[in-house]
Write a protein that holds these residues in place. Structure first.
Motif, mmCIF file in Angstrom:
data_model
loop_
_atom_site.group_PDB
_atom_site.id
_atom_site.type_symbol
_atom_site.label_atom_id
_atom_site.label_comp_id
_atom_site.label_asym_id
_atom_site.label_seq_id
_atom_site.Cartn_x
_atom_site.Cartn_y
_atom_site.Cartn_z
ATOM 1 N N GLN A 1 0.829 -1.206 0.000
ATOM 2 C CA GLN A 1 0.000 0.000 0.000
ATOM 3 C C GLN A 1 0.865 1.258 0.000
ATOM 4 N N ALA A 2 1.950 1.229 0.776
ATOM 5 C CA ALA A 2 2.867 2.374 0.793
ATOM 6 C C ALA A 2 3.519 2.569 -0.571
ATOM 7 N N TRP A 3 3.932 1.485 -1.204
ATOM 8 C CA TRP A 3 4.563 1.567 -2.528
ATOM 9 C C TRP A 3 3.590 2.147 -3.553
ATOM 10 N N MET A 4 2.343 1.678 -3.518
ATOM 11 C CA MET A 4 1.342 2.175 -4.460
ATOM 12 C C MET A 4 1.009 3.641 -4.199
ATOM 13 N N SER A 5 0.953 4.028 -2.933
ATOM 14 C CA SER A 5 0.692 5.434 -2.598
ATOM 15 C C SER A 5 1.808 6.331 -3.104
ATOM 16 N N MET B 1 6.447 -10.638 10.514
ATOM 17 C CA MET B 1 5.614 -9.478 10.181
ATOM 18 C C MET B 1 6.319 -8.175 10.541
ATOM 19 N N LEU B 2 7.011 -8.160 11.691
ATOM 20 C CA LEU B 2 7.722 -6.956 12.118
ATOM 21 C C LEU B 2 8.843 -6.619 11.145
ATOM 22 N N LEU B 3 9.577 -7.646 10.703
ATOM 23 C CA LEU B 3 10.658 -7.413 9.750
ATOM 24 C C LEU B 3 10.124 -6.865 8.433
ATOM 25 N N ALA B 4 9.051 -7.482 7.927
ATOM 26 C CA ALA B 4 8.503 -7.061 6.636
ATOM 27 C C ALA B 4 7.788 -5.712 6.738
ATOM 28 N N GLY B 5 6.954 -5.556 7.787
ATOM 29 C CA GLY B 5 6.170 -4.333 7.915
ATOM 30 C C GLY B 5 6.995 -3.141 8.372
ATOM 31 N N GLY B 6 7.539 -3.233 9.594
ATOM 32 C CA GLY B 6 8.345 -2.132 10.115
ATOM 33 C C GLY B 6 9.665 -1.988 9.394
ATOM 34 N N GLY B 7 10.415 -3.098 9.282
ATOM 35 C CA GLY B 7 11.716 -3.045 8.620
ATOM 36 C C GLY B 7 11.619 -2.672 7.166
ATOM 37 N N GLY B 8 10.598 -3.206 6.473
ATOM 38 C CA GLY B 8 10.441 -2.894 5.059
ATOM 39 C C GLY B 8 10.185 -1.424 4.815
ATOM 40 N N LEU B 9 9.340 -0.800 5.624
ATOM 41 C CA LEU B 9 9.042 0.624 5.455
ATOM 42 C C LEU B 9 10.246 1.488 5.806
ATOM 43 N N ILE B 10 10.993 1.088 6.823
ATOM 44 C CA ILE B 10 12.202 1.842 7.190
ATOM 45 C C ILE B 10 13.229 1.773 6.063
ATOM 46 N N MET B 11 13.429 0.578 5.511
ATOM 47 C CA MET B 11 14.393 0.421 4.414
ATOM 48 C C MET B 11 13.965 1.187 3.173
ATOM 49 N N ALA B 12 12.628 1.297 2.967
ATOM 50 C CA ALA B 12 12.129 1.992 1.785
ATOM 51 C C ALA B 12 12.447 3.481 1.808
ATOM 52 N N ASP B 13 12.829 4.011 2.976
ATOM 53 C CA ASP B 13 13.236 5.419 3.066
ATOM 54 C C ASP B 13 14.639 5.645 2.517
ATOM 55 N N VAL B 14 15.436 4.583 2.457
ATOM 56 C CA VAL B 14 16.834 4.741 2.021
ATOM 57 C C VAL B 14 17.156 3.932 0.761
ATOM 58 N N SER C 1 15.083 1.725 -2.874
ATOM 59 C CA SER C 1 13.857 1.558 -3.649
ATOM 60 C C SER C 1 13.022 0.412 -3.091
ATOM 61 N N PHE C 2 11.722 0.473 -3.360
ATOM 62 C CA PHE C 2 10.842 -0.621 -2.945
ATOM 63 C C PHE C 2 11.244 -1.919 -3.640
ATOM 64 N N ARG C 3 11.737 -1.822 -4.867
ATOM 65 C CA ARG C 3 12.184 -3.024 -5.574
ATOM 66 C C ARG C 3 13.266 -3.732 -4.779
ATOM 67 N N ASP C 4 14.240 -2.969 -4.283
ATOM 68 C CA ASP C 4 15.316 -3.575 -3.493
ATOM 69 C C ASP C 4 14.791 -4.160 -2.180
ATOM 70 N N VAL C 5 13.815 -3.480 -1.576
ATOM 71 C CA VAL C 5 13.219 -3.992 -0.340
ATOM 72 C C VAL C 5 12.611 -5.373 -0.570
ATOM 73 N N TYR C 6 11.848 -5.512 -1.650
ATOM 74 C CA TYR C 6 11.202 -6.793 -1.934
ATOM 75 C C TYR C 6 12.214 -7.882 -2.268
ATOM 76 N N LEU C 7 13.284 -7.516 -2.967
ATOM 77 C CA LEU C 7 14.328 -8.505 -3.267
ATOM 78 C C LEU C 7 15.017 -8.980 -1.986
ATOM 79 N N ILE C 8 15.231 -8.056 -1.044
ATOM 80 C CA ILE C 8 15.843 -8.429 0.240
ATOM 81 C C ILE C 8 14.898 -9.348 1.021
#
Length: 436
Positions: free
Chosen positions: A35-39, A181-194, A196-203
């Motif tokens: 949802q964050a990526w789409m927004s 869930m914490l790694l994907a939800g919280g960690g994923g959004l934090i990583m997306a600040d530094v 791309s979302f593409r890299d987040v999903y690959l990680i």
């Protein structure tokens, strides 16, 4: 005492935790993070809302669970006198090679994990702004293979653990799920600040390798029941056995109990954030106390509940934890009559999340105990699908109820509505039932 601690620190418990992590990590990749990526990509809000439908496989996974119980792909067998395409022959060989070498449970776990990683990579390669349809299809593949992984993992855990280890094993699996869930939800959004979302999903796809390695290293459950030999045995007999075990009324009663045991807690949880905001708590207080502190309280509750389950058994734990869960819900009614207080907020959140984690551990162990090991995947998929129904159905009217009853009255109602589920314990989980 030695056997108690040997169970706590056994290979089986470690596998339950790791596999819980593998199950929990993909969930928010198709919800909050997506949802964050789409927004960020400028996708219309109405389309973002419709994306919640990609989670449908989680609620209907019992439909294809019989295939995983059977241990083979239906339709891949070679039939005399009919042409046999090369692709079907190759796929049949791969399935037999994996399931034949690893076993029915581990073979399906490995298939689901590899295909899940591939689906997440496919999702990473998409662009929500340019091709939202492709993103939706990729997200649907992620949820389908994630739900398939859940089926195989739940069946493996039920067959790998002894009956008296189901409580602790279920609690560790739930806590592993929450960490994922914490790694994907919280960690994923934090990583997306530094990045791309593409890299987040690959990680995140790479993080699932821990589940693949565990699948390859852990042994197949011992004394595994024989796999169903036909689709009738795989599809029909699990339901016939469940409802015929002690009569149709008993089977429907167990399903009703699963629907009602945590309904009050689910209703209260739906409106906690609007309640905190209405009572004057800041976003920082909600984030640090209600979310972060509450998360670790839930984890602690799951671990404590698992240890108590190992000592007291499932039925007695359901009684104790259910009562404490109802009392903790009443704590929000007390909080509604107080001004904003970080101390009281922390106290109510700690007690509520602790008891909720304990009750959830007993709840999951009870569902596992109701399955017949001959049909583990299908029956557990049915019960765990029902587990999520109250959370979905009761969320719609809670806002109207809170406006009509007021916050204090709403949370008192959530406390009282837990009574039917507790009353059903007398018949479906008697105090001495698992001690006979």
């Amino acid at each position: 005492m030695a056997s108690f601690w040997q169970s706590v620190f056994s290979r089986r418990m470690l596998v339950a935790f790791v596999m819980g992590f593998s199950s929990g990590l993909p969930l928010l990749l198709t919800m909050g993070v997506l949802q964050a990526w789409m927004s960020k990509s400028g996708v219309d809000l109405s389309l973002i809302g419709l994306m919640s439908l990609v989670g449908l496989p989680y609620t209907v996974k019992f439909i294809w669970a019989p295939l995983l119980d059977r241990g083979a792909f239906t339709g891949l067998e070679r039939r005399p006198g009919r042409p046999y395409p090369l692709w079907k022959a190759a796929l049949n060989w791969l399935v037999k090679a994996s399931i034949g070498r690893l076993g029915r449970r581990r073979g399906w776990m490995l298939w689901a994990q590899i295909l899940l990683m591939a689906a997440i990579v496919l999702l990473a390669l998409g662009d929500p702004g340019r091709s939202p349809t492709m993103i939706a299809l990729a997200a649907l593949l992620v949820t389908f293979f994630s739900a398939s992984q859940d089926i195989a993992i739940d069946a493996y855990r039920r067959e790998d653990l002894a009956d008296d280890e189901l409580g602790l094993g279920s609690s560790l699996a739930i806590n592993g799920y929450r960490v994922g869930m914490l790694l994907a939800g919280g960690g994923g959004l934090i990583m997306a600040d530094v990045m791309s979302f593409r890299d987040v999903y690959l990680i995140m796809a790479a993080c699932l390798l821990v589940g693949v390695v565990t699948t390859l290293l852990t042994p197949e459950p011992q004394a595994q029941p024989r796999a169903p030999q036909s689709m009738r045995q795989a599809v029909v007999e699990p339901f016939v056995e469940f409802f015929g075990r002690a009569g149709l009324g008993w089977g429907l009663g167990v399903l009703g109990f699963i629907l009602l045991y945590k309904i009050g807690d689910s209703m209260a949880a739906t409106m906690t954030t609007p309640f905190f905001l209405a009572r004057g708590y800041t976003m920082t207080q909600i984030g640090t106390v209600a979310k972060l502190f509450g998360f670790w309280a839930t984890v602690a509750g799951g671990l404590l509940g698992g240890l108590v389950l190992l000592r007291l058994g499932i039925n007695r734990s359901l009684w104790i934890f259910g009562f404490l869960q109802a009392v903790s819900t009443a704590g929000f009614a007390m909080l509604a009559n107080l001004g904003p207080s970080t101390v009281w907020l922390a106290a109510v959140i700690a007690f509520e999340n602790l008891t909720s984690g304990m009750a959830t551990a007993a709840y999951a162990a009870y569902m596992a105990a109701q399955t017949n090991k001959n049909f583990t995947a299908t029956q557990y998929a049915l019960l765990s699908s029902l587990m999520g129904v109250p959370r979905v159905l009761v969320s719609a009217p809670t806002g109207v109820m809170a406006e009509w009853l007021g916050w204090s009255g709403f949370f008192i109602f959530c406390t009282v509505i837990a009574a039917p589920g507790m009353a059903m314990l007398i018949k479906f989980a008697p105090w001495n039932g698992d001690r006979r």
